[in-house]
Structure formats: structure tokens, C-alpha cells
Scaffold this motif. Sequence first.
Motif, PDB file in Angstrom:
ATOM      1  N   LYS A 104       0.848  -1.195   0.000  1.00 58.83           N
ATOM      2  CA  LYS A 104       0.000   0.000   0.000  1.00 58.83           C
ATOM      3  C   LYS A 104       0.885   1.246   0.000  1.00 58.83           C
ATOM      4  CE  LYS A 104      -4.188  -1.647   2.138  1.00 58.83           C
ATOM      5  NZ  LYS A 104      -5.092  -1.563   3.210  1.00 58.83           N
ATOM      6  N   LYS A 163       1.001   3.812  -2.860  1.00 55.29           N
ATOM      7  CA  LYS A 163       0.774   5.213  -2.554  1.00 55.29           C
ATOM      8  C   LYS A 163       1.973   6.026  -3.050  1.00 55.29           C
ATOM      9  CE  LYS A 163      -0.302   8.250   1.253  1.00 55.29           C
ATOM     10  NZ  LYS A 163      -0.448   8.432   2.666  1.00 55.29           N
ATOM     11  N   LYS A 216       1.743   6.280  -6.735  1.00 56.44           N
ATOM     12  CA  LYS A 216       0.738   7.285  -7.132  1.00 56.44           C
ATOM     13  C   LYS A 216       1.286   8.691  -6.897  1.00 56.44           C
ATOM     14  CE  LYS A 216      -3.505   4.700  -6.459  1.00 56.44           C
ATOM     15  NZ  LYS A 216      -4.717   4.561  -5.689  1.00 56.44           N
ATOM     16  N   GLU A 217       1.926   8.880  -5.740  1.00 55.03           N
ATOM     17  CA  GLU A 217       2.477  10.196  -5.424  1.00 55.03           C
ATOM     18  C   GLU A 217       3.571  10.555  -6.419  1.00 55.03           C
ATOM     19  OE1 GLU A 217       3.729  10.188  -1.337  1.00 55.03           O
ATOM     20  OE2 GLU A 217       1.677  10.304  -0.622  1.00 55.03           O
TER      21      GLU A 217
END
Length: 171
Positions: free
Chosen positions: A9, A13, A16-17
Motif C-alpha cells: 500500500k 501510494k 501514485k504520489e
Amino acid sequence: MREVEYQEKVAEKATKEAALSSLDTLVKMDKRNQALVQAKETKNMLVTKVNAEKNVLAIKMELIHRRVTNMLDVGDRSLDALSEMDKALKQRLTSAISRKELANWKKQKNESTLANYQEHEIEKVVEEFNRLNQETLENSKVELLKDLEHLTDTLNGEITDQRQDVNRLKV
């Protein structure tokens, strides 16, 4: 497993960031490129405007230079004309002074000649008068003698006046 899920995760994340960060970076780079393009266009417009103003100033400077050169030429021609006028006036003055001196010399010469002539004529009149006076005495005519005496007085007065005139003319 939790740890793996948690790390997945976190990795997702972070991915994605990172993707969002890359996208933000691309957007910022695009905005900066657009700002750079706009700055270049503004710079080019300013350079064009400055060059146009330089050209206008160069033309104005050329016109001013021509006008100043023309004024200097006119001034030089005016100075030349004034110099010629001064030279001509000096020549005229010299000529006028010479003519005046010559005229005064001629006048004095004529007055001297006239004075000499008048003195000679007066001497002739006196000689003639003396001769007539002698004849009168010789003829012993009393009436004539009286008239001659009167004439003598008159002539002596005139002779005195003429001699005074001659003396004035000599002076």
C-alpha cells in the motif's frame, strides 16, 4: 503478511504520489515553458521596439546633423560675405580719405593762386593810381586833384580791405 500488504500500500501510494509528482512537474515545466516562450516573445517585441526607436533616432540624428552642417555652411558663407563687405568698406574709406586730401590740396593751391593774383592786381591798381596821380599833379588841375584825392582815399580803403582779405586767405 500485513507487513507486505502495508508495504505494498505504501509502495502503491508512493507510486501514485510519484506519478502525481511527475505530472505536477510536467505541468510546472509546461507552465514555465509557456512563461519562457511568452518572455521570449516579449523580449523580441521589446528588441523590435528598441531597434525601431534606434532607427528613428538615427534618422533624426542624421537630419539634425544635416541641419547643423547646413547652418554651419550658411554661417561660413555669411562670414565670408561680411569679410568681403569689410574689405570693400575699408577700400572705400581709404579712397574717400585720399580724394578728400587731394581736394583740400587743390583748394589750398587755388586759394594761394587767387591770393597771388589778387595781390598782383592790387599792385597794378596801385601803380595805375600812382601814375594817374602823377599825371594829375603834372596837369595841375585842382578839380581833378580833389577828385583823385577822394578816389585815393576810397582805393586805399579798398586796398586795405583786399590786403586783409588776402592775408586772411594766406592764413
